[in-house]
Design a protein around this motif. Structure first.
Motif, PDB file in Angstrom:
ATOM      1  N   GLU A 257       0.817  -1.215   0.000  1.00  0.00           N
ATOM      2  CA  GLU A 257       0.000   0.000   0.000  1.00  0.00           C
ATOM      3  C   GLU A 257       0.851   1.266   0.000  1.00  0.00           C
TER       4      GLU A 257
ATOM      5  N   LEU B  50       0.457   4.143  -2.730  1.00  0.00           N
ATOM      6  CA  LEU B  50       0.245   5.518  -2.275  1.00  0.00           C
ATOM      7  C   LEU B  50       1.271   6.450  -2.918  1.00  0.00           C
TER       8      LEU B  50
ATOM      9  N   HIS C   2       0.236   7.089  -6.543  1.00  0.00           N
ATOM     10  CA  HIS C   2      -0.901   8.006  -6.637  1.00  0.00           C
ATOM     11  C   HIS C   2      -0.542   9.415  -6.204  1.00  0.00           C
TER      12      HIS C   2
ATOM     13  N   GLU D 296      -9.626  10.752  -9.905  1.00  0.00           N
ATOM     14  CA  GLU D 296      -9.581   9.298  -9.715  1.00  0.00           C
ATOM     15  C   GLU D 296      -9.358   8.547 -11.020  1.00  0.00           C
TER      16      GLU D 296
ATOM     17  N   TYR E  65      -7.247  -4.704  -7.738  1.00  0.00           N
ATOM     18  CA  TYR E  65      -6.869  -3.708  -6.727  1.00  0.00           C
ATOM     19  C   TYR E  65      -7.911  -2.595  -6.623  1.00  0.00           C
ATOM     20  N   TYR E  66      -8.263  -1.978  -7.751  1.00  0.00           N
ATOM     21  CA  TYR E  66      -9.135  -0.807  -7.707  1.00  0.00           C
ATOM     22  C   TYR E  66     -10.578  -1.159  -7.364  1.00  0.00           C
ATOM     23  N   SER E  67     -10.990  -2.390  -7.629  1.00  0.00           N
ATOM     24  CA  SER E  67     -12.346  -2.794  -7.235  1.00  0.00           C
ATOM     25  C   SER E  67     -12.477  -2.925  -5.727  1.00  0.00           C
ATOM     26  N   ARG E  68     -11.347  -3.021  -5.033  1.00  0.00           N
ATOM     27  CA  ARG E  68     -11.378  -3.119  -3.567  1.00  0.00           C
ATOM     28  C   ARG E  68     -11.418  -1.737  -2.909  1.00  0.00           C
ATOM     29  N   HIS E  69     -11.287  -0.692  -3.696  1.00  0.00           N
ATOM     30  CA  HIS E  69     -11.267   0.663  -3.149  1.00  0.00           C
ATOM     31  C   HIS E  69     -12.435   1.449  -3.736  1.00  0.00           C
ATOM     32  N   GLN E  70     -13.417   1.706  -2.913  1.00  0.00           N
ATOM     33  CA  GLN E  70     -14.687   2.243  -3.370  1.00  0.00           C
ATOM     34  C   GLN E  70     -14.535   3.540  -4.161  1.00  0.00           C
ATOM     35  N   VAL E  71     -13.567   4.362  -3.790  1.00  0.00           N
ATOM     36  CA  VAL E  71     -13.402   5.643  -4.459  1.00  0.00           C
ATOM     37  C   VAL E  71     -13.028   5.480  -5.932  1.00  0.00           C
ATOM     38  N   PHE E  72     -12.495   4.307  -6.309  1.00  0.00           N
ATOM     39  CA  PHE E  72     -12.054   4.085  -7.686  1.00  0.00           C
ATOM     40  C   PHE E  72     -12.991   3.206  -8.512  1.00  0.00           C
TER      41      PHE E  72
END
Length: 319
Positions: free
Chosen positions: A143, A147, A150, A160, A196-203
């Motif tokens: 992570e 980070l 990003h 995003e 990865y991005y499906s696990r992070h709601q903002v993405f």
């Protein structure tokens, strides 16, 4: 035959060659790719920003230092000598102006819809190499590494959609660096990115922009079906299409030029990625035609001496 040249050398010179060629006439492009021309090559802002980013990361990762190097390009014309073609997109300009005013490293980046822009992709390629060499191909599981990716992108383009495009591109590049065939690198990189991005709601909502790119027969679509609109995801489509439909560096660059003079970023990215994939001597030969070679000698030398872009470097957890 073993090719001479480090990965960072192929990446930066490949980028400069691709961007320079994109500005030339079609007839001159054809001559250069047939090795029939010694035309002087003048790179643009995409390459200069990548040079600035590389120079900063050669000193280790410090977010403020990356911004200072970008500011030095913007205000002092470092990494952009006279005779090169420099401009600045609206998003990058606004972000760098924001930092001049507020000196807030985490609040300068632009997060409005126009920041989902192709202009972020080129300068992030050296970051992909840095993360791979420091952490390894599995940096997606770290992570702190994600980070970093990003945050460096978010210095200017903090939308995003732009961040997901940067992630997808970086994961594909990491697979290439790990020795995968191009088709496997694309398939694996996208799969890891979706996971990865499906696990992070903002993405999550941004992933729909990559559905077509993720189709098994994506490489078979006609080139004119890719509608370049300035967004990072559609430019990534054109880049991946060009690479998947090629079997050599020269062929990849020719495919990238199909998309026309209206877009110089596609050949810039294709040439950079194709250079590290094929390690074609033509990249280094054309690099001798760059208008100011001293800039590349200096930045590449710093990067190589730092061992932060060295394939032999043992991956270590950034945290």
């Amino acid at each position: 035959m073993v090719k001479k040249g480090s990965t960072i050398q192929f990446l930066l010179k490949g980028m400069a060659v691709g961007e320079s060629i994109a500005y030339l006439s079609v007839s001159e492009q054809e001559k250069i790719l047939r090795a029939e021309s010694q035309h002087e090559l003048r790179w643009g802002s995409q390459t200069s920003l990548a040079l600035a980013t590389t120079a900063s990361l050669s000193r280790g990762y410090q977010l403020a230092d990356v911004m200072i190097h970008l500011q030095n390009w913007y205000k002092k014309r470092q990494y952009a000598p006279m005779g090169t073609i420099q401009d600045i997109d609206d998003v990058t300009k606004q972000a760098l102006d924001n930092y001049t005013k507020n000196r807030d490293i985490l609040a300068s980046g632009i997060s409005t819809d126009n920041a989902d822009s192709e202009n972020i992709l080129s300068r992030m390629l050296p970051v992909s190499l840095y993360l791979y060499h420091q952490v390894g191909v599995s940096f997606i599981n770290d992570e702190s590494a994600m980070l970093m990716l990003h945050r460096i992108a978010g210095l200017t383009h903090n939308d995003e959609g732009a961040l997901v495009s940067v992630g997808m591109l970086s994961l594909i590049v990491s697979q290439i660096l790990d020795g995968r065939a191009m088709s496997d690198a694309v398939e694996n990189g996208l799969a890891f990115g979706f996971e990865y991005y499906s696990r992070h709601q903002v993405f999550v909502d941004e992933l729909k922009a990559f559905y077509e790119l993720n189709l098994p027969d994506f490489s078979n679509i006609p080139a004119d079906k890719i509608q370049l609109d300035g967004r990072a995801s559609t430019t990534l489509e054109a880049v991946i299409w060009s690479l998947l439909n090629s079997e050599s560096y020269t062929q990849a660059l020719k495919k990238s030029l199909i998309h026309g003079h209206s877009n110089s970023i596609v050949p810039t990215l294709v040439s950079a990625i194709g250079a590290i994939y094929y390690k074609d001597d033509l990249v280094l030969e054309l690099g001798q035609n760059l208008i100011v070679k001293r800039v590349f000698t200096t930045v590449i030398g710093q990067a190589e001496r730092s061992s932060r872009f060295n394939l032999l470097n043992k991956p270590a957890n950034l945290s």
